[in-house]
Design a protein around this motif. Structure first.
Motif, PDB file in Angstrom:
ATOM      1  N   ALA A   1       0.870  -1.236  -0.098  1.00  0.00           N
ATOM      2  CA  ALA A   1      -0.077   0.118   0.018  1.00  0.00           C
ATOM      3  C   ALA A   1       0.886   1.418   0.042  1.00  0.00           C
ATOM      4  O   ALA A   1       0.720   2.285  -0.747  1.00  0.00           O
ATOM      5  CB  ALA A   1      -0.706  -0.032   1.088  1.00  0.00           C
TER       6      ALA A   1
ATOM      7  N   ALA B   1       1.098   3.882  -3.269  1.00  0.00           N
ATOM      8  CA  ALA B   1       0.642   5.241  -2.983  1.00  0.00           C
ATOM      9  C   ALA B   1       1.759   6.195  -3.168  1.00  0.00           C
ATOM     10  O   ALA B   1       1.411   7.198  -3.457  1.00  0.00           O
ATOM     11  CB  ALA B   1       0.071   5.591  -1.466  1.00  0.00           C
TER      12      ALA B   1
ATOM     13  N   ARG C   1      -1.357   8.850  -4.552  1.00  0.00           N
ATOM     14  CA  ARG C   1      -2.496   8.423  -3.650  1.00  0.00           C
ATOM     15  C   ARG C   1      -2.888   7.010  -4.329  1.00  0.00           C
ATOM     16  O   ARG C   1      -2.783   6.697  -5.409  1.00  0.00           O
ATOM     17  CB  ARG C   1      -3.675   9.567  -3.539  1.00  0.00           C
TER      18      ARG C   1
ATOM     19  N   LEU D   1      -5.265   1.939   3.660  1.00  0.00           N
ATOM     20  CA  LEU D   1      -5.519   2.942   2.504  1.00  0.00           C
ATOM     21  C   LEU D   1      -7.117   3.449   2.920  1.00  0.00           C
ATOM     22  O   LEU D   1      -6.961   4.747   2.256  1.00  0.00           O
ATOM     23  CB  LEU D   1      -5.767   1.982   1.051  1.00  0.00           C
TER      24      LEU D   1
END
Length: 252
Positions: free
Chosen positions: A79, A83, A88, A130
């Motif tokens: 994650a 990101a 993002r 997330l």
């Protein structure tokens, strides 16, 4: 590509686990075709690079993330990496999973732990990592890939079905938790689907599919289209749903 599909996910970023083959590969390519930048996660680097190459050749944007997902640290590491690469993550597709078949008495503790690690623990901690950022931004979509076998008892499918039944419950719990903050959480429930992973089942897959109104197995692309719908604006009022993509097996 037509203008309409590209407008579904303009400027969005997506992370697809198990994105190097089957439903995950079809989903990654379809998301990219609708305008999303896609983080393709998987264990096989050769297949992962090929998915990225296919997306890039079609005019999309993607990157491959090698990930052996099995626990909290591996989920959070993925994650973070995705990101950081795209700034993002707006869409998370929890597709990676294993689907063992076999009698209960032959199941070992290692088998049990491996199934729940990938099918339940990893999605849990990807969401934990997330979803809060999505909630702070006020928008996001999470789509979990479950199975029709999560809704009924079947010999030799208890372990797999139980793990996916847990994911169904988590889908609803996360919808209640994050929905008020703009994050939609839903799931697709595929029936018999022809992919690289199910190909060895051959005639058994056809026989299982014949029980439904469609009278055939589904394709990875058909499931991918349902996932992309749930991730996009046309599904803006859909929260906590489990969408059967099973050729109508739930109707009979």
């Amino acid at each position: 590509m037509s203008e309409r599909p590209m407008s579904l996910l303009p400027g969005m970023t997506a992370l697809v686990t198990g994105g190097t083959s089957g439903i995950g590969r079809a989903t990654a390519i379809t998301l990219a075709g609708r305008g999303a930048r896609v983080a393709v996660a998987g264990r096989d680097q050769r297949r992962g690079r090929q998915v990225v190459a296919d997306i890039t050749e079609a005019g999309g944007t993607a990157d491959f993330f090698a990930a052996d997902l099995h626990d909290e640290p591996s989920a959070r590491k993925l994650a973070h990496a995705a990101a950081a690469r795209f700034g993002r993550i707006d869409v998370l597709v929890n597709n990676a999973g294993i689907f063992p078949f076999g009698p209960t008495e032959r199941t070992t503790q290692a088998d049990f732990d491996a199934v729940f690690a990938l099918n339940v623990r990893v999605p849990y901690f990807l969401v934990a990592e997330l979803a809060p950022a999505m909630a702070r931004r006020g928008h996001g979509a999470i789509v979990n890939v479950t199975t029709a076998a999560a809704a009924y008892g079947a010999a030799a499918l208890g372990l797999y079905g139980a793990s996916k039944a847990a994911l169904v419950l988590l889908t609803k719990a996360w919808a209640a938790e994050y929905g008020p903050h703009g994050v939609r959480v839903n799931a697709v429930s595929p029936g018999p689907t022809r992919t690289e992973g199910t190909a060895p089942r051959g005639a058994a897959l056809d026989q299982a599919a014949a029980a439904g109104p469609a009278r055939r197995p589904g394709t990875a692309q058909e499931v991918a289209e349902a996932i992309v719908f749930l991730a996009s604006e046309p599904a803006s009022f859909v929260h906590g749903a489990v969408l059967p993509v099973d050729g109508g097996r739930t109707a009979v």
